[in-house]
Structures are given as C-alpha cells and as structure tokens.
Design a protein around this motif. Structure first.
Motif, PDB file in Angstrom:
ATOM      1  N   ASP A   1      38.978 -38.510 -42.528  1.00 17.20           N
ATOM      2  CA  ASP A   1      39.640 -39.338 -43.537  1.00 17.20           C
ATOM      3  C   ASP A   1      41.131 -38.971 -43.528  1.00 17.20           C
ATOM      4  OD1 ASP A   1      40.686 -40.317 -46.086  1.00 17.20           O
ATOM      5  OD2 ASP A   1      38.577 -40.695 -46.584  1.00 17.20           O
ATOM      6  N   PRO A   2      42.031 -39.957 -43.338  1.00 18.09           N
ATOM      7  CA  PRO A   2      43.467 -39.642 -43.260  1.00 18.09           C
ATOM      8  C   PRO A   2      44.018 -38.996 -44.529  1.00 18.09           C
ATOM      9  CG  PRO A   2      43.098 -42.016 -43.433  1.00 18.09           C
ATOM     10  CD  PRO A   2      41.769 -41.403 -43.188  1.00 18.09           C
ATOM     11  N   ARG A   3      43.360 -39.185 -45.657  1.00 20.99           N
ATOM     12  CA  ARG A   3      43.841 -38.584 -46.901  1.00 20.99           C
ATOM     13  C   ARG A   3      43.517 -37.097 -46.984  1.00 20.99           C
ATOM     14  NH1 ARG A   3      40.570 -42.433 -50.770  1.00 20.99           N
ATOM     15  NH2 ARG A   3      39.053 -41.706 -49.247  1.00 20.99           N
ATOM     16  N   THR A   4      42.439 -36.665 -46.296  1.00 24.10           N
ATOM     17  CA  THR A   4      41.986 -35.276 -46.426  1.00 24.10           C
ATOM     18  C   THR A   4      42.052 -34.477 -45.131  1.00 24.10           C
ATOM     19  OG1 THR A   4      39.713 -35.972 -46.012  1.00 24.10           O
ATOM     20  CG2 THR A   4      40.425 -35.884 -48.317  1.00 24.10           C
ATOM     21  N   SER A   5      42.323 -35.147 -43.988  1.00 29.78           N
ATOM     22  CA  SER A   5      42.271 -34.447 -42.684  1.00 29.78           C
ATOM     23  C   SER A   5      43.289 -33.302 -42.604  1.00 29.78           C
ATOM     24  CB  SER A   5      42.502 -35.448 -41.550  1.00 29.78           C
ATOM     25  OG  SER A   5      43.757 -36.092 -41.708  1.00 29.78           O
ATOM     26  N   GLN A   6      44.421 -33.398 -43.383  1.00 30.84           N
ATOM     27  CA  GLN A   6      45.411 -32.310 -43.349  1.00 30.84           C
ATOM     28  C   GLN A   6      44.856 -31.015 -43.946  1.00 30.84           C
ATOM     29  OE1 GLN A   6      48.664 -34.116 -45.483  1.00 30.84           O
ATOM     30  NE2 GLN A   6      49.553 -35.038 -43.639  1.00 30.84           N
ATOM     31  N   LEU A   7      43.794 -31.125 -44.790  1.00 25.06           N
ATOM     32  CA  LEU A   7      43.182 -29.945 -45.411  1.00 25.06           C
ATOM     33  C   LEU A   7      42.195 -29.240 -44.480  1.00 25.06           C
ATOM     34  CD1 LEU A   7      42.402 -31.619 -48.841  1.00 25.06           C
ATOM     35  CD2 LEU A   7      44.132 -29.874 -48.490  1.00 25.06           C
TER      36      LEU A   7
END
Length: 863
Positions: A463-469
């Motif tokens: 998910d692009p909203r959570t992939s940075q985590l």
C-alpha cells in the motif's frame, strides 16, 4: 536364390532356398543335386527350354515350374533365370530367383470352396442381399426379390429405381447413393439408414450395410438391407417424446440428474452440466465431486433403496467456492421396485451467504457494542487516571477486532513526532509504550491520515500509504494489515488509534472501520476531557479571589462542550465521507494493479528481446560464413565443370583404346553429365536454405528492438514481414497470408513497439481461425499523405457485439483460465496511442475481424 553353371552344376544356394527344398545344409543339397535338370526339375527338358529362350531371344520372363524336394514331393515355384558373366575369369553363370507358389495353389482351391459356400449363405439369408457393380444391381437373394417385387434379375436397374426421388435429408437418392459407393470404393465400408419403396409402392425404411468385394463373385459391392420400418416409426415417436421431455428438463432452472443404484448417471440436465460438467454415461464417483460428497451420495442411495424421500440443505465446493443448495432426492421406481434415484438441487447460495454474512455482521456488531458499552459504563470517564483509560481502550481494540496489537498514539507539541502512549500485545498479553515515529520519514502515511482522517490498509507492504513504514516498523512486528484512525481535537490532528494485524492479509469490514473511528472519537473526548479537567483544576485554585475568571472559564467550558457536540456531529459526517473515500481508493488500487501488470509484461518482453538478440547474433555469424562459402564453391564448381567437359572426350577416347570388355564409355559420360546437371540444383537448394535462415535472423533482430525507446526511422512493410517470419510455424500449411503493400517511405517511430503491436494482432488473427483460413494485410497512405494505414483482416469467427466495447480493456479476455492474460489488445492500444495514432475494429460474427491502424507520418525525430 541360387547360382549355377551354364551346364547345370550347382555353385551356391541361399538359406531360404535350401530350406524350401527340405535340405539341412548346402553340402546336403549339393550331395543330392548333381545336375539341376535331372535332380531338381520334375522334367529335365524344362531347364534346357528356359536356357535356350534366354540365349536366343534375350528376354527374361518368369516361368512356372515344379521342383523336386528332398523327400520326392513336387514344389510349385515361379522362376526368374538370368545369365551372368564374371569379369575376372570370364566364366558364365546362371542366377536363379525362386518364389514358392505352393501356398498360392492351395489358396486358389480354398477360394473356390469359399465361393460355393458364400453363394449358399447368400441364398439362405433372411435379409435382402444385393450384389451390384457400381450403382447397377446384377444379383440379389430371394428375400430381396420378395421385398421389392423383383422378377427379372437380369434387368438393368439401379438402387435409385428402388428408392423415392429424394431421401428424408433432402438429397436426391441417386446422387446420395453415388457418393456412398464412392466412399466404399475408397476402402471405407458404409452403414446407414435409407428410404426405399417396397413391392406395394409404400415407403420402406431399412438399415443398409455396403462393403466392397475385393475378389471373386460377379460384382464390386455387396449390400445387406434390413427392414426397420416398424422399428423406425416407433423410434421416431419415442424420439419425439424424449426430445420434448429433454427440452422440459433442460429448461428447469435448477440442477437435475438421475442415477441407477450403482451410481451410473442416466440423465443430467443443462444446469447440472454447466456446473459439474457432462457426466451422462459415467459413474458419479468418476466426476469432480469431493470424497465427502461421494460418501454422502452413497449414504443417500442406501436410504433411497428403502424407498425414502430426502429433503435437506447441503454445502458443496465448486472451483474453491462454496455452493449452498437445497437437495431433494426421490426414488425412481419401475414395476414397484426401486431401480434408481432422481436428485434435484436448488441453488440457495446467495440467500445462505446473505444469512451467514448477516449473522457474522450481527456478531461483530454485538461484540463492538459490548466493547463500547464497557468503555462508556466503566470508570474510564471518572478521569481518576487517564492512563488506565488508555490501557483499557488499547486492550479492547485488540480483543474486539481480534488483532495482534491495539494502540493509542499522540503527536508531540511541535508535531514532529508520533509517540505510542499505550500498546497491548495480544500474543504476549503485555502492555508497552514509548515507540516513536518521525513524521518527516513517513510523509505518505501522515499525509493520508491528515487528508483522509484514517488509513485502512489490507496489504501494508505494498500500500503506497504504508509501504514507507515497512523497514522500520512493519517488518519488525510482522504487521501485514492495519486499521488506523486519526484523533482530531478542535479540527486538529492530535493522535492516532491503531489496530495492527499479523498473519494473512486481512480485508477490513465497514463495521470494523466504523468501530475504530468511534474509538478514535472516544479517545478525542478523553483528550478533551483531560484538557477540560486541567481547566477545572485551575478554576478551583482561583475560586475564592477570581470570581470573574471563574465566570470566564465557565463560559469557555460551555463553549468547549458545544464544540465537542459539534465535533460529534462532524465525526458522523466524516464517517460517511470516509466510506465514500474508501470506495474511491479501492478503484485506484485496481488501476495501480493493472499498471503494475503492464510494467511486468514490458520487463518480460525486454528480457525476451535481449535473449533473442543474442541468439540472432550467434546464428548470423555461421550463416554469413556458409553464404560466403557457397559463393566460392559456385565459382570452383563452375571451373571444375568446364575442365570436366574438356576432359571427358579425351578420357573416353583413351578408354576405348586401352580397355576391352563390357565397360561402356558413353554410359560413364552420361552419368558424369547427369551429376554435373544436378550440382546447380543442389547449390540452389543450399542457397534457398541460407536465404530462409537469413530472413528468420532478420525477423529476430527486428523483434529484439521491442524494448528500445529509440525513436528512429523504419519501414512499415519490413516490420510486418519480420513479424510474419517469427510466426511462420503457427500458420504454415493452414492459413493463407495475402499481402497488399504500398510503396511507403521510412518514417520515424518506435520500431520494436510497433513490431509488438503487429505480433499481438497477428497472433489474435491466427487464433481466431480454427481450421483453415486467410489473413489479408494491406498498407497504404491516406489521401493527404499524412497517415499510414495498416489493415489486418482475418476470416475467423468474429467478435460478438456484446463484448466489442471491452476488447481494449486490460485483463479482459474470452479465453479459458491459464490461456490468456487479457493484455494483448490493451498493449496494442497503448502502443498506437504512444505513436499519436488511432486503431479501429470492424467485425461481424461468423465473417471475421478487421483491425485498421492510422499512424501519423513522422518526417523527423523531433516532430
């Protein structure tokens, strides 16, 4: 075979001849056969007559003679005798080739007896039997004479004379009969039904068997005719009734099938076949049913044998999906005896699933209501200890939503960090706090929380909203799905309520999303209450001497209460907006998945291009070597041919002076000339092979430019020909390719991508033609010379009108699972658009499909 001297002495025999004469070995034969004429031939003068014929008439024809075997019996043989002179010692020999005819003689006797028996069998048959030459009858038995009123068998008549002008299928009797006899004459016996006219002039239906008579008798064909008129009438009536009953059964909107007591399927309607496949004539245990389903059917049969009627609901698994059905199984009786079972299945899947979902939703709602009630009626709002409240809520998030981790987070005063206030870990049943996330490291997640008020991620890693985590937070705690809602106070984001799932990816239900939003609103009230409590504490401290301040604070508190009420109403409105936003995000996610699939497709094609380029390069080197070698070889053969033509006359003259005997110099010259004439044909064949290999290499090298992003000049006709070369094995011998090319100058384009577009269109055209057909390819310029027009037309089945609007959609395909991705025409459409072109389709079901491509003419790379 045998070798002998001219005067009749045996020289050699092969093993076959020795055994044929009944001897044990050659020495045994030579001991008994001193002279061929007297010891082998039944008549001594026979050998002399044959030898004299060979010497005087110079002919070699077979002779039928009798040889005497070792035991004195005579053997019928066919003899070929030829004179042979050994050039080394100039001695003449006789070569004998002998064929054993004893079996043939006995066979002729047997055939004569068979003919007699066959004639007796023909006359004793109770079925009509005809012997005919082509379509003309020449003989028949007594049954045929009575059936058709034939009085004179010598009369010349045909099968058409005994038939109506037209058969029930609408074809002329004579034409149909000639066609049938042609098949029989080609070696294919025929068995069919035919309408005749009997002796009384009435229609007579018969079953006819025709076979070819290879040898003997008087005709070419033998026809056996069995009268089935009564049977035919009964069958037609029965067929009519069966057809009507079958139509009714197939129109039933539910599954129906019948079996015997051994579970063999006797009848199955269309609804049943569409789900489970055609099982008529098969045993039910050979079908796709599960082991559990087969055992259940076995138990049903035991009850059916007791004449019981079964009515129950059942759960089935079809293609990994659950199907719920109401089953009604009744005994099938014949003469008051149960001989089978009839099963009806009414699909109640939608109703059953709706009931299950309703129950599951109600259960979740009850659990969520209980959790909310526990919060509302517990000591949480007594505000004695706010941390106890946060701890209680974190535990309820985890237990109510069945997630591994439930937590409450708050932003720092400067808004740069998000700190965990309380987290409950259900796996270890422990509470922790203190984890920190820096906002500048995860902008996508925090922007989503601020804009959308929540993040509901089914796949956190992608998910692009959570992939940075992923690397810092998600992998560390094995979090696969999360359900987060923002905590807002006076319109400002002050914290986050989080539910984190571990294990297989989890799809969040609307009631679960609503629950987490409600929890976030409750926590917001706690934050507000905490703030309000602080204000109240200040009021108590200044109560005695700050009456005016108390009044001011009281008004402020009242205002806060009103704002809190307004916030509650705003939260309700926000929840509705969140549901709408969630649906929009799902659509965006589907689009991203399609884009990802296309990128993967491009990467694969790039890898194939790299591999193909290497193969083409490696093939090209030896092909160039062979091609260069052929040129040199042609030159040397031409020189050698010239020298041989000069040498042959001289050589022949020398041979004629020096060599005596039977060597014919003219034959040597003729053979050499013949070989020299064949050499250019061999060279031409090699050159054709090299040329064809070169064309294939050119096609491969063009195909390898698929992933090239270089905008360069190319010839449209060469691009299409290269694609046809790659696909040659897919259409050769089956599909005719008709090309109508115009002389078009090179233009700027992406050659590799256009080649991929033509490849996809031609593959679709080839697959659309089931057997044999034709593909027409036309290239031309528009009237204004500003567009290149490419037309690719096939003679396939066409595209149904109802799906025509979807053919360029990604992943849309009419092929079976595993046979197509649905990206072919989508990629073609994208490539044409990338060239600022247009693609159109003209189709008609049953008449084929034509794709028309308009490509703007690019005169230079910067245009």
């Amino acid at each position: 075979m045998a070798l002998s001297t001219v005067d009749g002495s045996i020289v050699s025999m092969n093993e076959r001849f020795i055994k044929m004469l009944g001897y044990n070995s050659f020495s045994d034969a030579k001991k008994h056969i001193k002279h061929l004429a007297y010891d082998l031939y039944d008549k001594p003068e026979t050998r002399q007559e044959i030898y004299h014929e060979i010497i005087t008439r110079q002919i070699n024809t077979p002779h039928l003679v009798k040889f005497r075997r070792k035991d004195g019996s005579l053997l019928d043989v066919r003899l070929f005798l030829q004179k042979y002179t050994h050039q080394g010692n100039h001695i003449d020999y006789m070569i004998s080739t002998i064929e054993d005819l004893s079996y043939q003689k006995s066979l002729e006797t047997t055939i004569a007896e068979v003919k007699r028996q066959y004639r007796q069998l023909l006359n004793s048959s109770t079925e009509a039997v005809f012997i005919h030459k082509d379509e003309h009858y020449i003989d028949c038995n007594q049954t045929a004479k009575v059936l058709f009123g034939i009085t004179d068998t010598k009369k010349n008549f045909t099968f058409a004379d005994l038939s109506p002008e037209y058969q029930p299928n609408g074809k002329k009797s004579f034409d149909e009969g000639v066609a049938i006899l042609k098949k029989v004459s080609e070696g294919f016996p025929q068995k069919f039904e035919w309408e005749f006219i009997d002796a009384k002039g009435k229609a007579l239906f018969a079953q006819v068997a025709i076979n070819k008579i290879e040898n003997g008798l008087n005709g070419n064909f033998l026809s056996i005719i069995r009268d089935i008129t009564k049977q035919k009438m009964a069958e037609e009536k029965l067929t009519e009734q069966k057809t009507m009953l079958r139509t009714i059964i197939d129109c039933l909107p539910f599954e129906l099938f019948a079996t015997d007591l051994d579970s063999n399927v006797l009848l199955q309607n269309s609804s049943s076949k569409s789900i489970w496949g055609d099982s008529e004539g098969k045993n039910i245990y050979e079908g796709t049913a599960s082991k559990k389903g087969k055992e259940k059917w076995k138990r049903n049969l035991e009850l059916i044998k007791k004449n019981q009627i079964l009515d129950y609901e059942d759960k089935l698994i079809y293609k990994k999906h659950d199907i719920y059905a109401r089953k009604i199984v009744v005994p099938y009786n014949h003469k008051q005896k149960v001989i089978g079972a009839i099963s009806l299945s009414i699909d109640i899947t939608e109703r059953k699933k709706a009931e299950i979902q309703k129950v599951e939703s109600q259960n979740r709602a009850n659990i969520q209501r209980a959790a909310l009630a526990e919060i509302m009626f517990s000591h949480i709002f007594s505000f004695k200890n706010i941390n106890d409240a946060f701890q209680k809520i974190a535990h309820l998030i985890s237990s109510t939503l069945s997630v591994a981790r439930g937590s409450i987070w708050a932003f720092s005063d400067d808004g740069s960090q998000l700190k965990c206030l309380f987290l409950f870990n259900q796996q270890t049943e422990t509470y922790t706090s203190g984890d920190i996330l820096h906002i500048n490291e995860f902008p996508a997640y925090f922007n989503a929380i601020k804009k959308e008020n929540r993040v509901y991620a089914e796949d956190t890693f992608n998910d692009p909203r959570t992939s940075q985590l992923k690397d810092i937070h998600l992998k560390k705690h094995c979090i696969t799905s999360l359900l987060d809602s923002g905590i807002f106070l006076e319109g400002k984001l002050v914290g986050v309520v989080s539910a984190e799932h571990i294990g297989e990816k989890r799809k969040w239900m609307p009631d679960e999303e609503s629950f987490i939003s409600t929890i976030a609103a409750i926590v917001a009230q706690l934050f507000e209450a905490q703030k309000r409590k602080k204000v109240e504490h200040e009021l108590i401290e200044h109560k005695n001497n700050l009456e005016s301040l108390v009044e001011e604070r009281t008004q402020e508190i009242n205002q806060l209460n009103e704002e809190l009420q307004a916030n509650n109403e705003e939260l309700y409105t926000t929840n509705e907006m969140l549901l709408e936003e969630r649906n929009r995000l799902k659509e965006a996610l589907e689009e991203l998945k399609l884009i990802q699939a296309q990128l993967i497709k491009q990467e694969k094609m790039a890898s194939i291009g790299t591999l193909t380029a290497g193969i083409a390069h490696e093939i090209n080197n030896p092909v160039n070597f062979i091609s260069s070698g052929i040129t040199g070889l042609e030159f040397m053969l031409e020189e050698m041919t010239h020298l041989i033509h000069q040498f042959i006359p001289v050589s022949i003259e020398v041979e004629n002076r020096q060599v005596k005997g039977n060597i014919d110099a003219s034959e040597i010259q003729e053979k050499i000339t013949e070989l020299l004439e064949e050499l250019p044909l061999v060279m031409e064949s090699i050159k054709n092979g090299v040329g064809r290999t070169t064309n294939i290499v050119k096609g491969l090298r063009t195909f390898t430019r698929l992933d090239s992003q270089k905008f360069e000049r190319a010839n449209i006709n060469q691009l299409i020909d290269s694609t046809l070369t790659i696909l040659f094995n897919k259409y050769k011998g089956r599909i005719e390719i008709v090309k109508s090319y115009s002389d078009i100058e090179e233009f700027y384009c992406f050659p590799g991508k256009l080649g991929q577009a033509f490849l996809n269109l031609l593959v679709n055209a080839i697959q659309a033609i089931e057997d044999k057909g034709k593909i027409t390819i036309t290239t031309s310029l528009s009237n204004e010379k500003d567009n290149i027009i490419v037309k690719i037309k096939d003679s396939g089945s066409g595209i149904p009108e109802e799906i025509l609007k979807n053919i360029f959609d990604p992943f849309f395909t009419t092929k079976d699972v595993g046979e197509g991705t649905g990206l072919g025409l989508s990629i073609v459409h994208g490539i044409i658009e990338e060239h600022s072109g247009v693609i159109e389709v003209n189709t008609k079901k049953g008449e084929g499909t034509e794709f028309v491509i308009f490509l703007p003419v690019k005169k230079d790379a910067g245009n």
